[in-house]
Design a protein around this motif. Structure first.
Motif, PDB file in Angstrom:
ATOM      1  N   ILE A 159       7.813  15.655  63.365  1.00 44.18           N
ATOM      2  CA  ILE A 159       8.751  14.916  62.501  1.00 44.18           C
ATOM      3  C   ILE A 159       8.033  14.710  61.165  1.00 44.18           C
ATOM      4  CG2 ILE A 159      10.233  12.877  62.317  1.00 44.18           C
ATOM      5  CD1 ILE A 159       9.801  12.476  65.374  1.00 44.18           C
ATOM      6  N   SER A 160       7.786  15.793  60.490  1.00 40.71           N
ATOM      7  CA  SER A 160       7.090  15.754  59.200  1.00 40.71           C
ATOM      8  C   SER A 160       7.206  17.132  58.562  1.00 40.71           C
ATOM      9  CB  SER A 160       5.603  15.415  59.395  1.00 40.71           C
ATOM     10  OG  SER A 160       4.945  16.432  60.114  1.00 40.71           O
ATOM     11  N   VAL A 161       6.929  17.161  57.256  1.00 41.34           N
ATOM     12  CA  VAL A 161       6.828  18.481  56.624  1.00 41.34           C
ATOM     13  C   VAL A 161       5.409  19.008  56.772  1.00 41.34           C
ATOM     14  CG1 VAL A 161       6.483  17.469  54.309  1.00 41.34           C
ATOM     15  CG2 VAL A 161       7.211  19.823  54.511  1.00 41.34           C
ATOM     16  N   GLY A 162       4.421  18.098  56.630  1.00 37.82           N
ATOM     17  CA  GLY A 162       3.021  18.505  56.727  1.00 37.82           C
ATOM     18  C   GLY A 162       2.653  18.786  58.175  1.00 37.82           C
ATOM     19  N   TYR A 163       1.768  19.774  58.376  1.00 39.19           N
ATOM     20  CA  TYR A 163       1.383  20.096  59.758  1.00 39.19           C
ATOM     21  C   TYR A 163      -0.131  20.256  59.875  1.00 39.19           C
ATOM     22  CZ  TYR A 163       2.140  24.675  57.615  1.00 39.19           C
ATOM     23  OH  TYR A 163       2.119  25.738  56.756  1.00 39.19           O
ATOM     24  N   GLY A 180       0.450  13.595  48.467  1.00 35.38           N
ATOM     25  CA  GLY A 180       0.452  14.749  49.383  1.00 35.38           C
ATOM     26  C   GLY A 180      -0.343  14.413  50.628  1.00 35.38           C
ATOM     27  N   ARG A 181      -1.647  14.693  50.554  1.00 31.13           N
ATOM     28  CA  ARG A 181      -2.549  14.351  51.651  1.00 31.13           C
ATOM     29  C   ARG A 181      -3.842  13.794  51.058  1.00 31.13           C
ATOM     30  NH1 ARG A 181       1.193  14.288  54.470  1.00 31.13           N
ATOM     31  NH2 ARG A 181       1.602  15.440  56.396  1.00 31.13           N
ATOM     32  N   GLY A 182      -4.375  12.742  51.666  1.00 29.59           N
ATOM     33  CA  GLY A 182      -5.548  12.062  51.150  1.00 29.59           C
ATOM     34  C   GLY A 182      -6.749  12.968  50.925  1.00 29.59           C
ATOM     35  N   PRO A 193       1.226   2.354  51.880  1.00 27.13           N
ATOM     36  CA  PRO A 193       0.880   2.747  53.248  1.00 27.13           C
ATOM     37  C   PRO A 193       1.576   4.031  53.710  1.00 27.13           C
ATOM     38  CG  PRO A 193       2.523   1.023  53.302  1.00 27.13           C
ATOM     39  CD  PRO A 193       2.228   1.268  51.850  1.00 27.13           C
ATOM     40  N   HIS A 194       1.405   5.121  52.963  1.00 28.57           N
ATOM     41  CA  HIS A 194       2.020   6.412  53.284  1.00 28.57           C
ATOM     42  C   HIS A 194       3.531   6.245  53.525  1.00 28.57           C
ATOM     43  CE1 HIS A 194       1.009  10.663  54.978  1.00 28.57           C
ATOM     44  NE2 HIS A 194       2.234  10.626  54.466  1.00 28.57           N
ATOM     45  N   ILE A 195       4.210   5.792  52.466  1.00 25.95           N
ATOM     46  CA  ILE A 195       5.658   5.562  52.583  1.00 25.95           C
ATOM     47  C   ILE A 195       6.466   6.728  52.036  1.00 25.95           C
ATOM     48  CG2 ILE A 195       5.509   3.042  52.434  1.00 25.95           C
ATOM     49  CD1 ILE A 195       6.641   3.370  49.513  1.00 25.95           C
TER      50      ILE A 195
HETATM   51  C1  GLV Z   1       4.692  13.248  55.365  1.00 29.73           C
HETATM   52  O1  GLV Z   1       3.601  12.989  54.952  1.00 29.73           O
HETATM   53  C2  GLV Z   1       5.091  14.481  55.967  1.00 29.73           C
HETATM   54  O2  GLV Z   1       4.267  15.402  56.081  1.00 29.73           O
HETATM   55  O3  GLV Z   1       6.252  14.569  56.380  1.00 29.73           O
END
Ligand code: GLV
Length: 323
Positions: free
Chosen positions: A73-77, A236-238, A284-286
């Motif tokens: 349930i995310s775009v990032g993998y 994006g990503r930390g 907080p990663h919203i």
């Molecule tokens: C959020 O960070 C996502 O990857 O969906």
């Protein structure tokens, strides 16, 4: 018999029901070793896996010999060991389109709140410090008309460019793996080398996935390239940013401020020096966290798993060669 799946994230009732119409569902609270040991049989027989924000690596895959598809349930993998999935012919599904506009809104919120010091001055009002008409020590800087540098011109980068161009009249620079016709034709975006973008942009917005190539892409040398007045945004990503170098750049006045939705360690440790800096807005990663968008992402992820386990993969698949 319905295929078995492991669900490691709570779903809205109607989506949970939809999942149960297709599968025998075992819901677990996370993918820790203890949880896997506790539900060893369910993991051993599961053909599908659905959830988010947990590591899926080869140690876990060894416990799931029947697994055919994972759905995040995310775009990032970046939580997934894609090579290990490929080696076992396990499909990886994600939600690349459901959150585009909402994350672009978050980026714009970070731009505005850092520039105008929204969080900081609102705290001062609550603390009773607004006792007379404000002076320059409460002022921010303009957003409209300033140059926006976008690092990463995917769907979200484009949606940010649209907001900045039409809403804020901002000239747009961008850096990406390739030139993007749409960014240039619709939003007047100018492709440039990363260093040129860092030297010229008033706002540097990072919206990149985490890969081996992007890890610590922005470190000390890159912050030194930026204007002293630059505002740095990352949603994006930390780990794309060397956080230690970012903290030093802020402490030493190499850059003006930072708006951050992602961090090297999440949740951000309470003793992080970032939290002591008034010119940092830390969220907080919203990025995608609205009721509507999180629902749409979960719904897409459920459909993705149903499609994948029924051999109907047409979209939203990271490794379609596996099918
Ligand atoms: C959020 O960070 C996502 O990857 O969906």
């Amino acid at each position: 018999m319905k295929p078995s799946v492991i669900l490691y994230k709570a779903l809205p009732d109607d989506l949970h029901k939809r999942l149960e119409e297709h599968f025998t569902v075992t819901q677990v609270k996370n993918l820790s070793q203890e949880t896997v040991a506790q539900h060893a049989e369910a993991f051993a027989s599961a053909e599908g896996l659905l959830g988010s924000s947990e590591k899926v690596d080869s140690a876990l895959l060894e416990k799931m010999p029947k697994l055919r598809a994972t759905s995040t349930i995310s775009v990032g993998y970046d939580n997934f060991d894609v090579e290990a999935l490929n080696a076992r012919n396990v499909l990886l599904m994600h939600t690349p389109t459901a959150l585009t506009e909402t994350v672009a809104d978050t980026l714009m919120a970070l731009v505005l709140s850092t520039a105008r010091r929204v969080v900081e001055v609102a705290e001062r009002v609550k603390a009773g410090e607004w006792t007379k008409s404000i002076g320059p020590d409460w002022f921010g800087v303009d957003v409209h008309g300033k140059t926006l540098g976008i690092v990463g011109m995917g769907r979200i980068g484009l949606a940010l460019a649209q907001r900045a161009h039409f809403g804020f009249n901002m000239p747009i620079l961008y850096n990406a793996r390739r030139q993007h016709k749409e960014a240039e034709e619709r939003f007047n975006g100018r492709y440039c080398e990363l260093d040129t973008l860092l030297q010229e942009a008033d706002y540097v917005c990072l919206i990149l996935p985490l890969t081996e190539e992007t890890h610590h892409l922005i470190g000390k040398a890159k912050f030194e390239k930026m204007k002293k007045t630059a505002i740095f945004i990352n949603a994006g990503r930390g780990p794309v940013v060397d956080e230690k170098a970012l903290i030093e750049a802020l402490q030493q006045g190499e850059i003006h401020a930072a708006g951050l939705d992602v961090f090297e360690q999440e949740p951000l440790p309470i003793d992080s020096p970032l939290l002591a800096l008034p010119n940092v807005v830390a969220l907080p990663h919203i990025g995608s966290a609205t009721h509507e968008t999180r629902y749409n992402m979960a719904s897409t992820a459920v459909d993705n798993l149903i499609d994948a386990l029924n051999g109907k993969v047409e979209k939203n698949c990271v490794n379609p060669q596996v099918k």
